[in-house]
Design a protein around this motif. Sequence first.
Motif, PDB file in Angstrom:
ATOM      1  N   CYS A 179       3.130  -7.319   1.966  1.00  0.00           N
ATOM      2  CA  CYS A 179       4.465  -7.920   1.909  1.00  0.00           C
ATOM      3  C   CYS A 179       4.394  -9.442   1.982  1.00  0.00           C
ATOM      4  CB  CYS A 179       5.352  -7.365   3.021  1.00  0.00           C
ATOM      5  SG  CYS A 179       5.854  -5.661   2.739  1.00  0.00           S
ATOM      6  N   PHE A 180       3.539  -9.965   2.855  1.00  0.00           N
ATOM      7  CA  PHE A 180       3.402 -11.415   2.977  1.00  0.00           C
ATOM      8  C   PHE A 180       2.902 -12.016   1.666  1.00  0.00           C
ATOM      9  CE2 PHE A 180       1.100 -15.302   4.036  1.00  0.00           C
ATOM     10  CZ  PHE A 180       2.102 -16.004   4.686  1.00  0.00           C
ATOM     11  N   SER A 181       1.917 -11.386   1.074  1.00  0.00           N
ATOM     12  CA  SER A 181       1.364 -11.892  -0.173  1.00  0.00           C
ATOM     13  C   SER A 181       2.386 -11.834  -1.308  1.00  0.00           C
ATOM     14  CB  SER A 181       0.126 -11.088  -0.549  1.00  0.00           C
ATOM     15  OG  SER A 181      -0.339 -11.514  -1.779  1.00  0.00           O
ATOM     16  N   ILE A 182       3.136 -10.757  -1.346  1.00  0.00           N
ATOM     17  CA  ILE A 182       4.182 -10.633  -2.369  1.00  0.00           C
ATOM     18  C   ILE A 182       5.268 -11.683  -2.132  1.00  0.00           C
ATOM     19  CG2 ILE A 182       6.043  -9.090  -3.130  1.00  0.00           C
ATOM     20  CD1 ILE A 182       3.933  -6.792  -2.825  1.00  0.00           C
ATOM     21  N   LEU A 183       5.616 -11.918  -0.887  1.00  0.00           N
ATOM     22  CA  LEU A 183       6.604 -12.938  -0.550  1.00  0.00           C
ATOM     23  C   LEU A 183       6.146 -14.322  -1.006  1.00  0.00           C
ATOM     24  CD1 LEU A 183       9.268 -13.669   0.878  1.00  0.00           C
ATOM     25  CD2 LEU A 183       7.934 -13.925   2.986  1.00  0.00           C
ATOM     26  N   VAL A 184       4.870 -14.614  -0.828  1.00  0.00           N
ATOM     27  CA  VAL A 184       4.339 -15.909  -1.278  1.00  0.00           C
ATOM     28  C   VAL A 184       4.525 -16.057  -2.785  1.00  0.00           C
ATOM     29  CG1 VAL A 184       2.214 -17.247  -1.587  1.00  0.00           C
ATOM     30  CG2 VAL A 184       2.706 -16.188   0.624  1.00  0.00           C
ATOM     31  N   SER A 185       4.251 -14.998  -3.526  1.00  0.00           N
ATOM     32  CA  SER A 185       4.445 -15.055  -4.982  1.00  0.00           C
ATOM     33  C   SER A 185       5.911 -15.252  -5.333  1.00  0.00           C
ATOM     34  CB  SER A 185       3.921 -13.775  -5.641  1.00  0.00           C
ATOM     35  OG  SER A 185       2.537 -13.660  -5.451  1.00  0.00           O
ATOM     36  N   LEU A 186       6.807 -14.612  -4.579  1.00  0.00           N
ATOM     37  CA  LEU A 186       8.240 -14.797  -4.817  1.00  0.00           C
ATOM     38  C   LEU A 186       8.676 -16.233  -4.519  1.00  0.00           C
ATOM     39  CD1 LEU A 186       9.775 -11.512  -3.364  1.00  0.00           C
ATOM     40  CD2 LEU A 186       9.901 -12.315  -5.742  1.00  0.00           C
ATOM     41  N   TYR A 214     -11.373   5.549   8.972  1.00  0.00           N
ATOM     42  CA  TYR A 214     -12.332   5.515  10.074  1.00  0.00           C
ATOM     43  C   TYR A 214     -11.671   5.898  11.392  1.00  0.00           C
ATOM     44  CZ  TYR A 214     -16.144   3.937  13.034  1.00  0.00           C
ATOM     45  OH  TYR A 214     -17.174   3.882  13.948  1.00  0.00           O
ATOM     46  N   HIS A 215     -10.410   5.527  11.546  1.00  0.00           N
ATOM     47  CA  HIS A 215      -9.702   5.816  12.798  1.00  0.00           C
ATOM     48  C   HIS A 215      -9.197   7.253  12.835  1.00  0.00           C
ATOM     49  CE1 HIS A 215      -9.097   1.280  13.066  1.00  0.00           C
ATOM     50  NE2 HIS A 215      -9.935   1.622  14.012  1.00  0.00           N
ATOM     51  N   THR A 216      -9.159   7.804  14.035  1.00  0.00           N
ATOM     52  CA  THR A 216      -8.701   9.186  14.186  1.00  0.00           C
ATOM     53  C   THR A 216      -7.388   9.299  14.942  1.00  0.00           C
ATOM     54  OG1 THR A 216     -10.112   9.404  16.135  1.00  0.00           O
ATOM     55  CG2 THR A 216     -11.012  10.189  14.038  1.00  0.00           C
ATOM     56  N   SER A 217      -7.103   8.362  15.829  1.00  0.00           N
ATOM     57  CA  SER A 217      -5.877   8.475  16.623  1.00  0.00           C
ATOM     58  C   SER A 217      -4.664   8.027  15.808  1.00  0.00           C
ATOM     59  CB  SER A 217      -5.987   7.646  17.907  1.00  0.00           C
ATOM     60  OG  SER A 217      -5.775   6.281  17.645  1.00  0.00           O
ATOM     61  N   LEU A 218      -3.531   8.659  16.078  1.00  0.00           N
ATOM     62  CA  LEU A 218      -2.296   8.309  15.388  1.00  0.00           C
ATOM     63  C   LEU A 218      -1.886   6.867  15.683  1.00  0.00           C
ATOM     64  CD1 LEU A 218      -0.160  11.552  15.776  1.00  0.00           C
ATOM     65  CD2 LEU A 218      -1.250  10.647  13.718  1.00  0.00           C
ATOM     66  N   LYS A 219      -2.134   6.413  16.890  1.00  0.00           N
ATOM     67  CA  LYS A 219      -1.802   5.034  17.267  1.00  0.00           C
ATOM     68  C   LYS A 219      -2.581   4.046  16.407  1.00  0.00           C
ATOM     69  CE  LYS A 219      -2.870   1.808  20.787  1.00  0.00           C
ATOM     70  NZ  LYS A 219      -3.895   1.642  21.747  1.00  0.00           N
ATOM     71  N   ASP A 220      -3.893   4.266  16.268  1.00  0.00           N
ATOM     72  CA  ASP A 220      -4.716   3.371  15.447  1.00  0.00           C
ATOM     73  C   ASP A 220      -4.290   3.417  13.985  1.00  0.00           C
ATOM     74  OD1 ASP A 220      -6.173   2.502  17.618  1.00  0.00           O
ATOM     75  OD2 ASP A 220      -7.836   3.892  17.282  1.00  0.00           O
ATOM     76  N   LYS A 221      -4.026   4.611  13.471  1.00  0.00           N
ATOM     77  CA  LYS A 221      -3.608   4.746  12.069  1.00  0.00           C
ATOM     78  C   LYS A 221      -2.261   4.063  11.842  1.00  0.00           C
ATOM     79  CE  LYS A 221      -6.226   8.814  10.674  1.00  0.00           C
ATOM     80  NZ  LYS A 221      -6.829   8.375   9.423  1.00  0.00           N
ATOM     81  N   PHE A 222      -1.364   4.139  12.812  1.00  0.00           N
ATOM     82  CA  PHE A 222      -0.068   3.461  12.712  1.00  0.00           C
ATOM     83  C   PHE A 222      -0.269   1.950  12.640  1.00  0.00           C
ATOM     84  CE2 PHE A 222       3.603   1.444  14.791  1.00  0.00           C
ATOM     85  CZ  PHE A 222       4.601   1.835  13.899  1.00  0.00           C
ATOM     86  N   ILE A 223      -1.115   1.421  13.510  1.00  0.00           N
ATOM     87  CA  ILE A 223      -1.410  -0.017  13.505  1.00  0.00           C
ATOM     88  C   ILE A 223      -2.065  -0.417  12.180  1.00  0.00           C
ATOM     89  CG2 ILE A 223      -2.836  -1.821  14.585  1.00  0.00           C
ATOM     90  CD1 ILE A 223      -2.306  -0.325  17.267  1.00  0.00           C
ATOM     91  N   ASP A 224      -2.964   0.430  11.679  1.00  0.00           N
ATOM     92  CA  ASP A 224      -3.600   0.164  10.385  1.00  0.00           C
ATOM     93  C   ASP A 224      -2.554   0.061   9.277  1.00  0.00           C
ATOM     94  OD1 ASP A 224      -6.010   0.374  11.722  1.00  0.00           O
ATOM     95  OD2 ASP A 224      -6.420   2.420  11.033  1.00  0.00           O
ATOM     96  N   CYS A 225      -1.586   0.986   9.280  1.00  0.00           N
ATOM     97  CA  CYS A 225      -0.535   0.978   8.251  1.00  0.00           C
ATOM     98  C   CYS A 225       0.340  -0.263   8.369  1.00  0.00           C
ATOM     99  CB  CYS A 225       0.315   2.242   8.347  1.00  0.00           C
ATOM    100  SG  CYS A 225      -0.539   3.719   7.785  1.00  0.00           S
ATOM    101  N   ILE A 226       0.716  -0.612   9.582  1.00  0.00           N
ATOM    102  CA  ILE A 226       1.524  -1.814   9.792  1.00  0.00           C
ATOM    103  C   ILE A 226       0.770  -3.042   9.281  1.00  0.00           C
ATOM    104  CG2 ILE A 226       2.536  -3.341  11.559  1.00  0.00           C
ATOM    105  CD1 ILE A 226       4.116  -0.750  11.066  1.00  0.00           C
ATOM    106  N   SER A 227      -0.535  -3.092   9.532  1.00  0.00           N
ATOM    107  CA  SER A 227      -1.352  -4.246   9.120  1.00  0.00           C
ATOM    108  C   SER A 227      -1.400  -4.397   7.608  1.00  0.00           C
ATOM    109  CB  SER A 227      -2.771  -4.110   9.671  1.00  0.00           C
ATOM    110  OG  SER A 227      -2.750  -4.084  11.067  1.00  0.00           O
TER     111      SER A 227
END
Length: 137
Positions: A96-103, A77-90
Amino acid sequence: INFSEEKWMDSISYALGDDQVMFYKMHLMGLKVGTWYDHSFTHLDAGNHTCPEKEKVLIYSVFRFKTIFWHRFIYSYHTSLKDKFIDCISIIYTCCFSILVSLIKLRFDILKLKVSAIRDGVNFINSPSYKSIPSIK
């Protein structure tokens, strides 16, 4: 909201996500969501939440759904690189958090299930059937 565009949800083994997709599409269209608290509906799940096999199917379905939902309704849905970067980080943080909980819980069976579901979600995102779905914009 043209819910027929969301037939990809039928490929998820557990019935979930339809409300989230419907409400999010409504939000994107500027529609308002109402809630009725005084209803007499009964959930027909039969209270079978504790079955280990059902739990595993649910976990797999949730992670596959989240991966596809994120790509379809957030990242795409997002078009700007900044928004897409934030989406990827999210999404990376969430996974990673969910996998860490399983570990931490030493639930390697659940860890493997989550990784498999995310991988299957990514494979679906790269499939011709997903690419044929009309954009939400």
